[in-house]
Design a protein around this motif. Sequence first.
Motif, mmCIF file in Angstrom:
data_model
loop_
_atom_site.group_PDB
_atom_site.id
_atom_site.type_symbol
_atom_site.label_atom_id
_atom_site.label_comp_id
_atom_site.label_asym_id
_atom_site.label_seq_id
_atom_site.Cartn_x
_atom_site.Cartn_y
_atom_site.Cartn_z
ATOM 1 N N ASP A 31 58.459 53.033 4.503
ATOM 2 C CA ASP A 31 57.496 52.175 5.211
ATOM 3 C C ASP A 31 57.782 52.141 6.721
ATOM 4 O O ASP A 31 57.103 51.441 7.470
ATOM 5 C CB ASP A 31 57.451 50.752 4.617
ATOM 6 C CG ASP A 31 58.812 50.109 4.485
ATOM 7 O OD1 ASP A 31 59.821 50.834 4.395
ATOM 8 O OD2 ASP A 31 58.887 48.865 4.484
ATOM 9 N N HIS A 32 58.794 52.900 7.153
ATOM 10 C CA HIS A 32 59.130 53.012 8.582
ATOM 11 C C HIS A 32 59.083 54.460 9.072
ATOM 12 O O HIS A 32 59.052 54.701 10.270
ATOM 13 C CB HIS A 32 60.526 52.420 8.847
ATOM 14 C CG HIS A 32 60.617 50.978 8.454
ATOM 15 N ND1 HIS A 32 60.524 49.946 9.366
ATOM 16 C CD2 HIS A 32 60.735 50.382 7.236
ATOM 17 C CE1 HIS A 32 60.601 48.784 8.720
ATOM 18 N NE2 HIS A 32 60.729 49.027 7.422
ATOM 19 N N HIS A 45 63.734 54.153 5.417
ATOM 20 C CA HIS A 45 62.749 53.812 4.384
ATOM 21 C C HIS A 45 61.338 54.300 4.711
ATOM 22 O O HIS A 45 60.938 54.344 5.868
ATOM 23 C CB HIS A 45 62.734 52.297 4.145
ATOM 24 C CG HIS A 45 63.944 51.826 3.395
ATOM 25 N ND1 HIS A 45 64.565 50.642 3.667
ATOM 26 C CD2 HIS A 45 64.652 52.411 2.396
ATOM 27 C CE1 HIS A 45 65.609 50.499 2.854
ATOM 28 N NE2 HIS A 45 65.687 51.563 2.079
ATOM 29 N N ASP A 79 64.802 46.343 9.921
ATOM 30 C CA ASP A 79 64.922 45.526 8.707
ATOM 31 C C ASP A 79 66.217 44.717 8.660
ATOM 32 O O ASP A 79 66.563 44.170 7.603
ATOM 33 C CB ASP A 79 64.754 46.393 7.456
ATOM 34 C CG ASP A 79 63.284 46.704 7.199
ATOM 35 O OD1 ASP A 79 62.449 46.301 8.032
ATOM 36 O OD2 ASP A 79 62.968 47.332 6.178
ATOM 37 N N HIS A 84 65.299 53.043 10.571
ATOM 38 C CA HIS A 84 66.085 53.432 9.397
ATOM 39 C C HIS A 84 65.231 54.315 8.493
ATOM 40 O O HIS A 84 64.090 54.630 8.831
ATOM 41 C CB HIS A 84 66.624 52.205 8.661
ATOM 42 C CG HIS A 84 65.565 51.325 8.088
ATOM 43 N ND1 HIS A 84 64.780 50.508 8.862
ATOM 44 C CD2 HIS A 84 65.140 51.158 6.813
ATOM 45 C CE1 HIS A 84 63.924 49.858 8.080
ATOM 46 N NE2 HIS A 84 64.121 50.238 6.834
ATOM 47 N N HIS A 97 71.337 46.879 6.295
ATOM 48 C CA HIS A 97 70.156 47.115 5.455
ATOM 49 C C HIS A 97 70.271 48.496 4.785
ATOM 50 O O HIS A 97 69.981 48.656 3.605
ATOM 51 C CB HIS A 97 68.918 47.020 6.338
ATOM 52 C CG HIS A 97 67.644 47.353 5.658
ATOM 53 N ND1 HIS A 97 67.114 46.600 4.642
ATOM 54 C CD2 HIS A 97 66.774 48.385 5.841
ATOM 55 C CE1 HIS A 97 65.976 47.147 4.238
ATOM 56 N NE2 HIS A 97 65.751 48.229 4.944
#
Length: 289
Positions: A92-93, A90, A181, A88, A162
Motif C-alpha cells: 500500500d506504499h 508494503h 507506518d 517501507h 514496523h
Amino acid sequence: MKRIIVLLLFLPLLGYGQRDWSAIEIEVTELAPGLHRLFVANAVAVVVSEGEDGILVIDAAYEQSTDRLMEEIRKLSDAPIKYLINTHLHFDHTGGNKVIGKDADIIAHPSVREYMSKDQQRGENILPASPEYALPNILVEEPMDLLFNGENLQITHLPDGHTRGDLIVYFPESNILVAGDLLFAGYFPFVDTSQGGHPITYMENVARILEHFPTDVTIVGGHGPVFTHQQLQQWHDELNKTFAVVQEAKARGMSQDEMKKQRILRQWEEMGSFFITEDQWIDTLYPFL
Ligand SMILES: [Zn+2]
C-alpha cells in the motif's frame, strides 16, 4: 459519498475485489507551500513536494490507485517526478512505483528493493517481482540529506519497528515529518514481525521521534489523520498502557485466548477500529512481553 468513504475505510482489510478504483476519493491537503498530503481512499497517505526542482513523492499507495493518484499529482504540477521515496516495503506504499517511479530515482531502505525483487505471496495470489525501473535505486541505511525544492530533507532509517527498513523524512523549513507506518494515527499499529518489525522497537522508534523533533512539528503518518507532537505523545502513552495491561495479564498466567475473551483492552476499543483489532493487538504483543 459518505457511504463510499465508509466502505473504503476497510480497504486495507479487504484486498481488491471488484472495487471501482477509478472513482476512489483522494483528499488533498496543503501542509505547507508546495507540500501536500494526498490521502488515498481514506486509508493511506502520500506526500508530494512540488517546486522549482520538480516533484518529489513520498509513498506510492496501491497499484490500483495509481491512475487516480497521478491525476491528483498532475493537478498540483506538470513537472517531472524526480524522486520517489518508499517509507517501507508494503504494497500500500509501493504499489504505484511502476508508474510514479518510472522515470524517477527511487529512494528506500535495501529491504524494499530486496522484497520487491522477488515474487510475493499475497493470500492465495502470487504478486510477480517488480521490474527494475520500479525498484529503489538509491538505498538508505545511514542518515541522508537531500536538497530539493529549497529544503534540506533529512531521511533517516529507523530499524526493526514496523518493518526492518522504515524511513522517516523531515522537511525542516516546513517543519513537517513524514513518519510512514511508524504512525497509525489513533489506531493500533500493524507491526510486521514477518518482515523484521518488533513491537518494542516500534515503540522505541516512536519515542525517538518524540525526542528528536521539535514540539511544534506536524507529523504525517502512513494511516490516519495528521498529528501534532502532543497527539503523537498521547498515542504513544496509550499504546504503552496497552503493553502494560497485556504484560501484567501474561505475568498472571492468562492465555491469549482468555485475554481476548475478557477483552482486557476494551478500554482502547476505538483504536481497534481501523485495521489491527483489539484481538490482533493482543496477538502482536503477547509473544514479546
Ligand atoms: Zn506498512
